[in-house]
Design a protein around this motif. Structure first.
Motif, PDB file in Angstrom:
ATOM      1  N   UNK A 171       0.827  -1.210   0.000  1.00  0.00           N
ATOM      2  CA  UNK A 171       0.000   0.000   0.000  1.00  0.00           C
ATOM      3  C   UNK A 171       0.864   1.264   0.000  1.00  0.00           C
ATOM      4  N   UNK A 172       1.973   1.240   0.741  1.00  0.00           N
ATOM      5  CA  UNK A 172       2.857   2.407   0.776  1.00  0.00           C
ATOM      6  C   UNK A 172       3.418   2.689  -0.616  1.00  0.00           C
ATOM      7  N   UNK A 173       3.738   1.638  -1.374  1.00  0.00           N
ATOM      8  CA  UNK A 173       4.266   1.819  -2.724  1.00  0.00           C
ATOM      9  C   UNK A 173       3.182   2.334  -3.658  1.00  0.00           C
ATOM     10  N   UNK A 174       1.975   1.835  -3.500  1.00  0.00           N
ATOM     11  CA  UNK A 174       0.843   2.297  -4.310  1.00  0.00           C
ATOM     12  C   UNK A 174       0.594   3.782  -4.077  1.00  0.00           C
ATOM     13  N   UNK A 175       0.569   4.203  -2.821  1.00  0.00           N
ATOM     14  CA  UNK A 175       0.312   5.612  -2.499  1.00  0.00           C
ATOM     15  C   UNK A 175       1.441   6.503  -3.011  1.00  0.00           C
ATOM     16  N   UNK A 176       2.677   6.004  -2.949  1.00  0.00           N
ATOM     17  CA  UNK A 176       3.809   6.792  -3.456  1.00  0.00           C
ATOM     18  C   UNK A 176       3.671   7.019  -4.956  1.00  0.00           C
ATOM     19  N   UNK A 177       3.189   5.999  -5.671  1.00  0.00           N
ATOM     20  CA  UNK A 177       2.966   6.149  -7.115  1.00  0.00           C
ATOM     21  C   UNK A 177       1.853   7.163  -7.377  1.00  0.00           C
ATOM     22  N   UNK A 178       0.777   7.051  -6.617  1.00  0.00           N
ATOM     23  CA  UNK A 178      -0.352   7.970  -6.792  1.00  0.00           C
ATOM     24  C   UNK A 178       0.056   9.413  -6.524  1.00  0.00           C
ATOM     25  N   UNK A 179       0.938   9.610  -5.538  1.00  0.00           N
ATOM     26  CA  UNK A 179       1.352  10.959  -5.140  1.00  0.00           C
ATOM     27  C   UNK A 179       2.602  11.437  -5.865  1.00  0.00           C
ATOM     28  N   UNK A 180       3.040  10.675  -6.885  1.00  0.00           N
ATOM     29  CA  UNK A 180       4.181  11.047  -7.727  1.00  0.00           C
ATOM     30  C   UNK A 180       5.435  11.347  -6.898  1.00  0.00           C
ATOM     31  N   UNK A 181       5.757  10.408  -6.002  1.00  0.00           N
ATOM     32  CA  UNK A 181       6.909  10.577  -5.120  1.00  0.00           C
ATOM     33  C   UNK A 181       8.174   9.893  -5.632  1.00  0.00           C
ATOM     34  N   UNK A 182       8.118   9.372  -6.847  1.00  0.00           N
ATOM     35  CA  UNK A 182       9.283   8.681  -7.402  1.00  0.00           C
ATOM     36  C   UNK A 182      10.190   9.697  -8.098  1.00  0.00           C
ATOM     37  N   UNK A 183      10.995  10.376  -7.308  1.00  0.00           N
ATOM     38  CA  UNK A 183      11.844  11.438  -7.839  1.00  0.00           C
ATOM     39  C   UNK A 183      13.283  11.243  -7.397  1.00  0.00           C
ATOM     40  N   UNK A 184      14.192  11.765  -8.216  1.00  0.00           N
ATOM     41  CA  UNK A 184      15.603  11.868  -7.852  1.00  0.00           C
ATOM     42  C   UNK A 184      15.922  13.348  -7.908  1.00  0.00           C
ATOM     43  N   UNK A 185      16.004  13.980  -6.733  1.00  0.00           N
ATOM     44  CA  UNK A 185      16.071  15.427  -6.693  1.00  0.00           C
ATOM     45  C   UNK A 185      14.721  15.985  -7.103  1.00  0.00           C
ATOM     46  N   UNK A 186      14.710  16.849  -8.114  1.00  0.00           N
ATOM     47  CA  UNK A 186      13.456  17.420  -8.608  1.00  0.00           C
ATOM     48  C   UNK A 186      12.957  16.710  -9.859  1.00  0.00           C
ATOM     49  N   UNK A 187      13.684  15.689 -10.297  1.00  0.00           N
ATOM     50  CA  UNK A 187      13.368  15.013 -11.559  1.00  0.00           C
ATOM     51  C   UNK A 187      12.636  13.701 -11.316  1.00  0.00           C
ATOM     52  N   UNK A 188      11.625  13.434 -12.125  1.00  0.00           N
ATOM     53  CA  UNK A 188      10.936  12.147 -12.051  1.00  0.00           C
ATOM     54  C   UNK A 188      11.923  11.031 -12.378  1.00  0.00           C
ATOM     55  N   UNK A 189      11.938   9.986 -11.561  1.00  0.00           N
ATOM     56  CA  UNK A 189      12.874   8.876 -11.756  1.00  0.00           C
ATOM     57  C   UNK A 189      12.202   7.759 -12.551  1.00  0.00           C
ATOM     58  N   UNK A 190      12.565   7.657 -13.826  1.00  0.00           N
ATOM     59  CA  UNK A 190      12.008   6.601 -14.682  1.00  0.00           C
ATOM     60  C   UNK A 190      12.395   5.230 -14.138  1.00  0.00           C
ATOM     61  N   UNK A 191      13.635   5.096 -13.660  1.00  0.00           N
ATOM     62  CA  UNK A 191      14.082   3.817 -13.099  1.00  0.00           C
ATOM     63  C   UNK A 191      13.174   3.371 -11.958  1.00  0.00           C
ATOM     64  N   UNK A 192      12.797   4.323 -11.091  1.00  0.00           N
ATOM     65  CA  UNK A 192      11.952   3.972  -9.944  1.00  0.00           C
ATOM     66  C   UNK A 192      10.553   3.605 -10.393  1.00  0.00           C
ATOM     67  N   UNK A 193      10.000   4.361 -11.339  1.00  0.00           N
ATOM     68  CA  UNK A 193       8.678   3.996 -11.875  1.00  0.00           C
ATOM     69  C   UNK A 193       8.713   2.595 -12.475  1.00  0.00           C
TER      70      UNK A 193
END
Length: 426
Positions: A171-193
């Motif tokens: 659930x924590x991973x699902x919510x992180x995806x919903x809240x767009x928390x997969x970032x490296x600095x200010x950039x969206x992290x494609x690797x994490x997505x």
């Protein structure tokens, strides 16, 4: 009418094949496979579980070399993780990769144990505990102890190994995806997505997420959209070095031909031009080119495997130093924002690491320290100031204002430029 039906049937068949491409490329795949296998001979530091995964996912094998590497993982990497656990360090990502590497060789994970406070428990038990600690840290501070990439790896490794992932962890991973928390600095992290997509797809396929199935589907859809939205005009997703994992995720999530054929072509083009000379880059790209993902490990049986991958002798490469010199300006920006600039002339074609070594030898007040990683050396301290992962900081490298996609050992200086090294938080 018969012709129309036949064509329609062929189109329907093609669109139903996940990420299919025009024909196969056995020579290209074999070349990458051999380069990856050859990298084991010159590997520095700890054995790399990601390389082992890619070798095991390939249809072509050198059983003796793969067995030797597996034994190194079970000894050297195992001891390193044991030391980290003894010192209460968070190592969920590395432990997850270790589990996946062992699983890819069909090794019995229940025989792998670690000892903490004189108590011996299995690798997967320790990984489950690490994930509980990560989850609790998210509840307390809204971020994992490590990062969401490692968190996703932990979920994936448990799921692929047949362990039911705690609903609260998923659930924590699902919510992180919903809240767009997969970032490296200010950039969206494609690797994490990408890693999160593979992890949550595995959870969905296992049928173990009883919390809210619709919520899981929504998160997977959002992840897929983020990955596809990061695709460049040339087909790469994010950059050349994140495309492999991104395509793996699209494969795992059942994408059709139109969604990743361009990215497959981009990876093949980059491979032919030797963009993927770093073994870690090959390890993430080769499975995708072969239409495999880390989820494929779940169904490996290790039976009647090929053993025909042989390395031919290679003549030693003599690197000639260029007589042409180019000037590099190195700007160091500290955590406080203070900046200092240095200049040095380096032979054209030098790596950034070689340029920094030349600069340090000039004794102009510039010093640096480096550490090893799966991607090669990375900067840990500049002029005595550290940027440690434990403090959620790193040295951001850029050339003339454009962030580098390669590390200090891989990036080549081919023309005069300004390299900025900035102490950055994430």
């Amino acid at each position: 009418m018969l012709l129309l039906v036949t064509i329609t049937g062929l189109l329907a068949s093609a669109s139903s094949r996940p990420c299919d491409t025009q024909g196969s490329n056995p020579e290209l795949f074999l070349s990458l496979n051999k380069n990856l296998l050859r990298s084991l001979e010159s590997q520095e530091g700890l054995p790399n579980p990601s390389i082992h995964l890619a070798l095991r996912l390939s249809p072509h094998h050198n059983q003796a070399k793969e067995t030797d590497h597996l034994n190194r993982l079970k000894n050297e990497l195992h001891d390193n993780i044991q030391t980290s656990l003894t010192h209460s360090q968070a190592v969920s990502g590395l432990m997850a990769l270790y589990a996946l590497a062992l699983k890819s060789s069909c090794y019995d994970l229940n025989t792998i144990t670690f000892i903490i406070n004189d108590k011996s428990e299995t690798l997967l038990t320790h990984l489950k505990r690490q994930m509980e600690q990560e989850k609790d840290h998210i509840a307390f501070s809204h971020r994992p102890l490590t990062n969401y990439y490692q968190y996703s790896l932990g979920v994936l490794a448990l799921c692929v190994s047949g362990i039911r992932v705690n609903n609260h962890v998923s659930h924590k991973l699902i919510k992180a995806a919903e809240n767009e928390q997969f970032k490296h600095g200010e950039t969206q992290s494609v690797d994490t997505y990408a890693m999160a997509g593979m992890a949550l797809q595995c959870v969905k396929d296992s049928g173990s997420y009883a919390h809210n199935a619709a919520e899981l589907d929504t998160a997977l859809s959002q992840i897929k959209q983020k990955i596809l939205a990061s695709r460049r005009a040339d087909g790469h997703i994010g950059n050349e070095f994140s495309t492999g994992l991104a395509v793996q995720a699209l494969l795992a999530m059942g994408s059709e031909v139109g969604e990743c054929a361009a990215s497959m072509n981009a990876m093949r083009t980059a491979a032919r031009s030797n963009t993927y000379h770093n073994p870690m880059a090959i390890s993430q790209t080769l499975p995708a080119l072969q239409r495999k993902s880390y989820l494929s490990i779940k169904t490996l049986e290790c039976l009647n495997e090929d053993d025909t991958l042989v390395l031919e002798p290679v003549d030693p490469v003599v690197v000639l130093t260029s007589d042409t010199k180019v000037m590099v300006t190195v700007e160091v920006v500290t955590a406080s924002g203070a900046a200092a600039a240095y200049s040095v002339d380096v032979p054209k074609g030098s790596s950034l690491l070689e340029a920094l070594e030349l600069l340090e030898r000039r004794d102009v007040g510039f010093t640096f320290q480096k550490e090893s990683s799966q991607w090669g050396p990375f900067l840990s301290a500049i002029n005595g100031e550290q940027a440690r992962q434990s403090d959620r900081r790193y040295w951001l490298l850029s050339s003339d204002g454009t962030a580098l996609t390669q590390g200090v050992g891989d990036f080549k200086i081919d023309f005069a430029q300004k390299i900025t090294i900035k102490n950055t938080s994430y």
